[in-house]
Design a protein around this motif. Sequence first.
Motif, PDB file in Angstrom:
ATOM      1  N   ASP A 198      -4.815  -3.464   7.134  1.00  0.00           N
ATOM      2  CA  ASP A 198      -5.853  -2.440   6.923  1.00  0.00           C
ATOM      3  C   ASP A 198      -7.216  -3.095   6.833  1.00  0.00           C
ATOM      4  N   HIS A 211      -5.030   9.454  10.625  1.00  0.00           N
ATOM      5  CA  HIS A 211      -3.579   9.645  10.548  1.00  0.00           C
ATOM      6  C   HIS A 211      -3.284  10.900  11.362  1.00  0.00           C
ATOM      7  N   ASP A 236       3.385   6.149   9.323  1.00  0.00           N
ATOM      8  CA  ASP A 236       2.731   5.617   8.136  1.00  0.00           C
ATOM      9  C   ASP A 236       3.818   5.029   7.232  1.00  0.00           C
ATOM     10  N   TRP A 237       3.387   4.439   6.137  1.00  0.00           N
ATOM     11  CA  TRP A 237       4.278   3.674   5.255  1.00  0.00           C
ATOM     12  C   TRP A 237       5.459   4.530   4.767  1.00  0.00           C
ATOM     13  N   PHE A 269       1.623  11.604   6.974  1.00  0.00           N
ATOM     14  CA  PHE A 269       2.702  11.981   6.057  1.00  0.00           C
ATOM     15  C   PHE A 269       2.961  13.488   6.071  1.00  0.00           C
ATOM     16  N   GLU A 294      -6.655   6.196  -1.353  1.00  0.00           N
ATOM     17  CA  GLU A 294      -5.318   6.778  -1.232  1.00  0.00           C
ATOM     18  C   GLU A 294      -4.711   7.016  -2.614  1.00  0.00           C
ATOM     19  N   LEU A 297       3.149  -6.296   8.369  1.00  0.00           N
ATOM     20  CA  LEU A 297       1.840  -5.746   7.981  1.00  0.00           C
ATOM     21  C   LEU A 297       1.437  -6.294   6.620  1.00  0.00           C
ATOM     22  N   ARG A 341      -9.183  10.282  -0.164  1.00  0.00           N
ATOM     23  CA  ARG A 341      -9.302   9.538   1.091  1.00  0.00           C
ATOM     24  C   ARG A 341     -10.501   9.973   1.932  1.00  0.00           C
ATOM     25  N   TRP A 392     -10.454   0.281  -0.226  1.00  0.00           N
ATOM     26  CA  TRP A 392      -9.752  -0.402   0.875  1.00  0.00           C
ATOM     27  C   TRP A 392     -10.362  -1.763   1.163  1.00  0.00           C
ATOM     28  N   THR A 398       0.842  -1.212   0.000  1.00  0.00           N
ATOM     29  CA  THR A 398       0.000   0.000   0.000  1.00  0.00           C
ATOM     30  C   THR A 398       0.867   1.248   0.000  1.00  0.00           C
TER      31      THR A 398
HETATM   32  C1  GLC Z   1      -0.821   3.560   3.646  1.00  0.00           C
HETATM   33  C2  GLC Z   1      -1.866   4.454   4.284  1.00  0.00           C
HETATM   34  C3  GLC Z   1      -2.298   4.029   5.655  1.00  0.00           C
HETATM   35  C4  GLC Z   1      -2.235   2.510   5.739  1.00  0.00           C
HETATM   36  C5  GLC Z   1      -0.774   2.127   5.659  1.00  0.00           C
HETATM   37  C6  GLC Z   1      -0.582   0.618   5.745  1.00  0.00           C
HETATM   38  O1  GLC Z   1       0.144   4.332   3.016  1.00  0.00           O
HETATM   39  O2  GLC Z   1      -1.562   5.841   4.346  1.00  0.00           O
HETATM   40  O3  GLC Z   1      -3.615   4.546   5.873  1.00  0.00           O
HETATM   41  O4  GLC Z   1      -2.809   2.063   6.954  1.00  0.00           O
HETATM   42  O5  GLC Z   1      -0.164   2.601   4.466  1.00  0.00           O
HETATM   43  O6  GLC Z   1      -1.145  -0.010   4.631  1.00  0.00           O
END
Ligand code: GLC
Length: 718
Positions: A87, A186, A264-265, A232, A468, A57, A145, A403, A37
């Motif tokens: 998620d 977030h 976040d990622w 972010f 996203e 994850l 989003r 999602w 993601t």
């Molecule tokens: C994504 C999203 C976040 C998500 C995370 C893990 O970039 O911003 O909402 O939970 O990465 O997948």
Amino acid sequence: MRTNELKQILTEMTLSEKVGQLVQLTPDFFLAGGEITGPMQEWQMSKEQLFQIGSVLGTHTSEQVMQIQETYLEKSRLKIPLVFMADVIHGYESIYPIPLALASTFSPEIVEEVAQLSAKEATQAGVHVTFSPMGDHVMDARWGRVLESNGEDPTLSAALTRGYVRGYQGGNLSTEKNRLAACVKHFVGYGAAQGGRDYNTVDLSHVNLYQNYLPAFQAAIEEGVELVMTSFNTMDGIPVTGNKEMVQKILRGDLNFEGVVISDWAAVVELIAHRIAKDKKEAASLAFSAGIDMDMMSDSYQTHLAEIVLDTNQQVALDNAVFRILTLKNKLGLFEDPYRGLRELDDNQLAATKKQLAESILTISEKTPVLLKNDNQILPLKVGQKVALIGPKASSQDILGAWSWIGESEKAISLASGLQEKSLELSVLPMEDGQVITDEAINQALILAKENEVVILAIGETSEESGEAASLAQISLSRNQDKLVQAVAQVNPNVAVVLFNGRPLDLSNIVEEVPTILEVWFPGSQGGRSIANLLMGEVNPEGKLPMSFPRSVGQLPLSYLSLSTGRPMHEGNKDQKYISRYMDEGNDALFPFGHGLSYSQFECVDQGISHQAFREDETIEIRLAVKNNSQIAGGTTVQLYIEDLVTKVARPVKELKQWQKVYLEAFEEKEICFTISAEDLFYVHHDLSRSVETGEFNLYIGLSSQDESIKHQVAYTM
Ligand code: GLC
């Protein structure tokens, strides 16, 4: 495990093992498959380092979790189990309507049910933590989003956020193995991305931050949320993931959060792209001193944190971060059962859970659609009617939303399937979802439209067009869908548009062309069946808009929570020049926050107010009768708004403070009562405290933010 045993483990850990606990990676570092993601990174990692990380994850299956955990524990020196996160946003494999649709119910109880049942399915696949709820405050439909948000009102969003956390976490995570630890995200301000462009700059006043952006996070923390994910975006010019004031002072201090803070990622390494870190070492240093416990999908901590801790003598801070992660794993019971939740249910129990989910999804997805207009009562349809179903969403199974990653769209019930279960003389003209509608297709549609009494036009977005990294500069209907509507409306006056989308759209090209619009959002696995039940009148629409639909993208960001300004426009001056208005568009929404029609005819009749003035320790009661002046049973949400006439900090002209859902049989009426206290009037002052001054207030009660059926002026006195 008792706390002292946990502390004993900490004392036995090496520096490298401690750093490892702060690292989270996708499953593909262990085996193929898993959810991606965000942008993938390429970095070198030793086997020893890999088998010291703290979390994974994005697993998809219970087999993945089993295999990774088994392999990991074989090689882990201290046998500290991995914690698995994912998620689970509106369902795991069985998919509910998107969160923005769930917000249309105005029901914390409904989102609690969604969270609890989603957790049952996800824990069965070995997930321990969900990156949900999303508590972002939103006002800009260009930001894809908004699909995951609870809409534009902070009070509604906070109430729904509480429901999600309660539903995911339940009462005791270590004994209730079908519950998930929740991660509210977030933190903070992500929804205010300038231009509605994802990942763009955010610049908010602290009054706005505390008034509108923090309430949902405060609510989640008060409900005991176990994790917070940082965002972010920048705040005051510093990305939140490297922003000590946001994380230490506000999140840990003002909001008193004691759980795990996860980035976040790749947000840690992206501090370099933000140009506030020259390299990964500086990025890791900034993030760690800001208070990020876990580095999601970057090797900044993995590569540099040990050296940073030694150079800057931050061993205590490291131990505290590691202990928070060990505590989370302990709360989940992972030390006693690293395979927590995995296949807890036997085949019969799993089948029963899937059945329970399908029924819950059907019932809830009947409550999320919003009837935006229904002139001439085109809906509900009549048994035996000749009906044409036309459009790219007619037979589409792309109705789960952005999602729903392991949701099985191939099993989703399309609208055509749903309507084919009904007693109609139905003709279906499907079109390729996501493709430009050709003139030839429009001509075919016209032929069918002329032959039928009613035309259902199923249109909207594909699931990739919101969510996203799905920002849009234009939010009107795309790919000639508006042209299809305009053409069909010319040959048949009885057109009902059914809209599948993840954000408010600019409907100005079609709103005057058709008598009926039903907003169904991305309705989830049972979508076609629930919408068919609504179209047939077997159930009655009851959704209310959690987010305004603009007249034009040029109005964005747009919210009903707008301030008066020094030159407010009103009926009496709208032709004057020097006022706050557009020369080419109205100021108000096409469909406002809280709007939503029903097949019933509801009415709110004032039955009086307990008194016209009240003090801090007193309350006011407003009684009203809610009437159903029709022969169709149905439900609606009665909303109470306040207007503070003079304030120390400019306040919105109207603010939602309370709401009640009311269900009425044919011609039934019910008396309901709203009780207002001083707390309902509090607002954030310039010093960031919450309080209210004495003065005059207007109280409005009605069926939307623009409905002033009932109005009372009251005085708040000392
Ligand atoms: C994504 C999203 C976040 C998500 C995370 C893990 O970039 O911003 O909402 O939970 O990465 O997948």
